[in-house]
Write a protein that holds these residues in place. Structure first.
Motif, PDB file in Angstrom:
ATOM      1  N   HIS A   1      -7.250   1.223  -1.686  1.00  0.00           N
ATOM      2  CA  HIS A   1      -6.341   1.124  -2.598  1.00  0.00           C
ATOM      3  C   HIS A   1      -6.287   1.905  -3.720  1.00  0.00           C
ATOM      4  N   LEU A   2      -7.755   2.049  -4.308  1.00  0.00           N
ATOM      5  CA  LEU A   2      -7.971   3.111  -5.254  1.00  0.00           C
ATOM      6  C   LEU A   2      -7.979   4.665  -4.809  1.00  0.00           C
ATOM      7  N   GLU A   3      -8.440   4.842  -3.574  1.00  0.00           N
ATOM      8  CA  GLU A   3      -8.175   6.071  -3.102  1.00  0.00           C
ATOM      9  C   GLU A   3      -6.859   6.519  -2.779  1.00  0.00           C
TER      10      GLU A   3
ATOM     11  N   CYS B   1      -1.113  -2.433  -5.573  1.00  0.00           N
ATOM     12  CA  CYS B   1      -0.922  -2.069  -4.203  1.00  0.00           C
ATOM     13  C   CYS B   1      -1.029  -3.351  -3.266  1.00  0.00           C
ATOM     14  N   ARG B   2       0.082  -3.164  -2.415  1.00  0.00           N
ATOM     15  CA  ARG B   2       0.123  -4.095  -1.342  1.00  0.00           C
ATOM     16  C   ARG B   2      -0.730  -3.937  -0.496  1.00  0.00           C
ATOM     17  N   GLY B   3      -1.652  -4.794  -0.184  1.00  0.00           N
ATOM     18  CA  GLY B   3      -2.940  -4.255   0.946  1.00  0.00           C
ATOM     19  C   GLY B   3      -2.247  -5.152   2.269  1.00  0.00           C
ATOM     20  N   THR B   4      -3.230  -5.337   3.095  1.00  0.00           N
ATOM     21  CA  THR B   4      -3.055  -6.087   4.358  1.00  0.00           C
ATOM     22  C   THR B   4      -2.650  -7.235   4.019  1.00  0.00           C
ATOM     23  N   GLY B   5      -3.596  -8.249   2.983  1.00  0.00           N
ATOM     24  CA  GLY B   5      -3.310  -9.516   2.814  1.00  0.00           C
ATOM     25  C   GLY B   5      -2.869  -9.959   1.618  1.00  0.00           C
ATOM     26  N   ALA B   6      -2.814  -8.951   0.680  1.00  0.00           N
ATOM     27  CA  ALA B   6      -2.464  -9.450  -0.696  1.00  0.00           C
ATOM     28  C   ALA B   6      -2.097  -8.285  -1.367  1.00  0.00           C
ATOM     29  N   VAL B   7      -1.525  -8.550  -2.855  1.00  0.00           N
ATOM     30  CA  VAL B   7      -1.302  -7.360  -3.906  1.00  0.00           C
ATOM     31  C   VAL B   7      -2.497  -7.457  -4.795  1.00  0.00           C
ATOM     32  N   TYR B   8      -2.977  -6.144  -5.010  1.00  0.00           N
ATOM     33  CA  TYR B   8      -4.180  -6.032  -5.708  1.00  0.00           C
ATOM     34  C   TYR B   8      -3.910  -5.282  -7.028  1.00  0.00           C
ATOM     35  N   ASP B   9      -4.240  -5.804  -8.135  1.00  0.00           N
ATOM     36  CA  ASP B   9      -4.573  -4.833  -9.379  1.00  0.00           C
ATOM     37  C   ASP B   9      -5.609  -3.838  -9.320  1.00  0.00           C
ATOM     38  N   LEU B  10      -5.069  -2.709  -9.719  1.00  0.00           N
ATOM     39  CA  LEU B  10      -6.014  -1.754  -9.533  1.00  0.00           C
ATOM     40  C   LEU B  10      -5.729  -0.657 -10.955  1.00  0.00           C
ATOM     41  N   GLY B  11      -6.644   0.272 -11.047  1.00  0.00           N
ATOM     42  CA  GLY B  11      -6.466   1.108 -11.963  1.00  0.00           C
ATOM     43  C   GLY B  11      -7.940   1.968 -12.456  1.00  0.00           C
ATOM     44  N   PHE B  12      -7.363   2.712 -13.421  1.00  0.00           N
ATOM     45  CA  PHE B  12      -8.531   3.426 -14.269  1.00  0.00           C
ATOM     46  C   PHE B  12      -8.703   3.114 -15.626  1.00  0.00           C
ATOM     47  N   ASP B  13      -9.600   2.804 -16.352  1.00  0.00           N
ATOM     48  CA  ASP B  13      -9.943   2.616 -17.910  1.00  0.00           C
ATOM     49  C   ASP B  13     -11.239   3.054 -18.114  1.00  0.00           C
ATOM     50  N   TRP B  14     -11.244   4.081 -18.966  1.00  0.00           N
ATOM     51  CA  TRP B  14     -12.218   4.663 -19.334  1.00  0.00           C
ATOM     52  C   TRP B  14     -13.190   3.599 -20.014  1.00  0.00           C
ATOM     53  N   SER B  15     -12.689   2.936 -20.868  1.00  0.00           N
ATOM     54  CA  SER B  15     -13.409   1.959 -21.976  1.00  0.00           C
ATOM     55  C   SER B  15     -13.979   0.794 -20.896  1.00  0.00           C
TER      56      SER B  15
ATOM     57  N   SER C   1      -9.126  -5.046  -7.730  1.00  0.00           N
ATOM     58  CA  SER C   1      -9.406  -6.507  -7.815  1.00  0.00           C
ATOM     59  C   SER C   1      -9.620  -6.998  -6.057  1.00  0.00           C
ATOM     60  N   CYS C   2      -9.545  -6.178  -5.084  1.00  0.00           N
ATOM     61  CA  CYS C   2      -9.791  -6.432  -3.826  1.00  0.00           C
ATOM     62  C   CYS C   2     -11.141  -6.729  -3.675  1.00  0.00           C
ATOM     63  N   PRO C   3     -11.456  -7.392  -2.450  1.00  0.00           N
ATOM     64  CA  PRO C   3     -13.064  -7.884  -2.237  1.00  0.00           C
ATOM     65  C   PRO C   3     -13.860  -6.794  -1.342  1.00  0.00           C
TER      66      PRO C   3
ATOM     67  N   LEU D   1       0.195   4.999   0.670  1.00  0.00           N
ATOM     68  CA  LEU D   1       0.783   5.872  -0.066  1.00  0.00           C
ATOM     69  C   LEU D   1       2.175   6.152   0.570  1.00  0.00           C
ATOM     70  N   ALA D   2       2.092   6.655   1.703  1.00  0.00           N
ATOM     71  CA  ALA D   2       3.099   7.016   2.541  1.00  0.00           C
ATOM     72  C   ALA D   2       4.409   5.815   2.752  1.00  0.00           C
ATOM     73  N   GLU D   3       3.722   4.452   2.802  1.00  0.00           N
ATOM     74  CA  GLU D   3       4.630   3.282   3.014  1.00  0.00           C
ATOM     75  C   GLU D   3       5.068   2.975   1.723  1.00  0.00           C
ATOM     76  N   GLY D   4       4.747   3.291   0.771  1.00  0.00           N
ATOM     77  CA  GLY D   4       5.310   3.014  -0.604  1.00  0.00           C
ATOM     78  C   GLY D   4       4.529   1.692  -1.257  1.00  0.00           C
ATOM     79  N   ARG D   5       3.199   1.501  -0.650  1.00  0.00           N
ATOM     80  CA  ARG D   5       2.703   0.322  -1.199  1.00  0.00           C
ATOM     81  C   ARG D   5       1.677   0.494  -2.593  1.00  0.00           C
ATOM     82  N   ILE D   6       1.958   1.675  -3.063  1.00  0.00           N
ATOM     83  CA  ILE D   6       1.352   1.868  -4.349  1.00  0.00           C
ATOM     84  C   ILE D   6       2.389   1.667  -5.433  1.00  0.00           C
TER      85      ILE D   6
END
Length: 186
Positions: A171-173, A141-155, A162-164, A120-125
């Motif tokens: 990323h979610l945290e 979120c730009r992780g260590t090795g890739a950019v991951y799609d993430l989020g919250f969807d109640w449905s 999308s990270c492994p 968060l501090a590094e502006g990766r989100i």
């Protein structure tokens, strides 16, 4: 930030003169202390080296030259500053160093929470979409090795990334640090 070439060359030449002027027995003991402290993985300062080997007899800044050389070899990295605890240093600021894996340092593993805060501090989100009515948040979120799609969807069942990772995901945290779920009216 790196120093311009000419001042850096002058600094290096001065460090070499200081190293050459230091007593050989003291230099060897100080090098051993730096290697031991670097391998520990714990932060250390010149105070810690002086506590192990004593003050340099020639007072020629040889310790600074040794620390600079270890940093150039990639064995230690600067991690901050703090006031010296040695009386003769008059509470001046000294650099805090930490060993790297190149020095055999066994660095403590970064917790999920700490990594999330760092991301968060590094502006990766980057939050790309928020729909308050549908309880949907989409981010990247730009992780260590890739950019991951993430989020919250109640449905779709809540939080997703999308990270492994098979367990809690940094990323979610990190995304959770900047989102607040509204309470439903009862």
């Amino acid at each position: 930030m790196t120093a311009p070439a000419a001042p850096r060359a002058e600094r290096d030449a001065g460090a070499q003169l200081a190293d050459d002027a230091s007593h050989p027995w003291w230099r060897a003991a100080a090098k051993e202390a730096i290697a031991d402290l670097a391998a520990s993985g714990r932060p250390f300062t010149s105070d810690d080296i002086h506590a192990r080997v004593g003050a340099e007899p020639s007072r020629r800044a040889g310790l600074g030259a040794l620390l600079l050389a270890a940093a150039r070899r990639g064995e230690i990295v600067p991690v901050g500053f703090r006031q010296s605890e040695r009386r003769e240093a008059h509470a001046r600021n000294v650099r805090v160093w930490q060993g790297t894996p190149a020095a055999g340092a066994r660095l403590p593993a970064e917790t999920v929470e700490a990594k999330a805060a760092r991301y968060l501090a590094e502006g990766r989100i980057v939050v790309e979409h928020v729909d308050h009515d549908a309880d949907v948040v989409r981010a990247r979120c730009r992780g260590t090795g890739a950019v991951y799609d993430l989020g919250f969807d109640w449905s779709l069942g809540g939080w997703r990334c999308s990270c492994p990772a098979r367990s809690r995901c940094c990323h979610l945290e990190a995304l959770k640090l900047v989102t607040v779920r509204k309470e439903s009216a009862a």
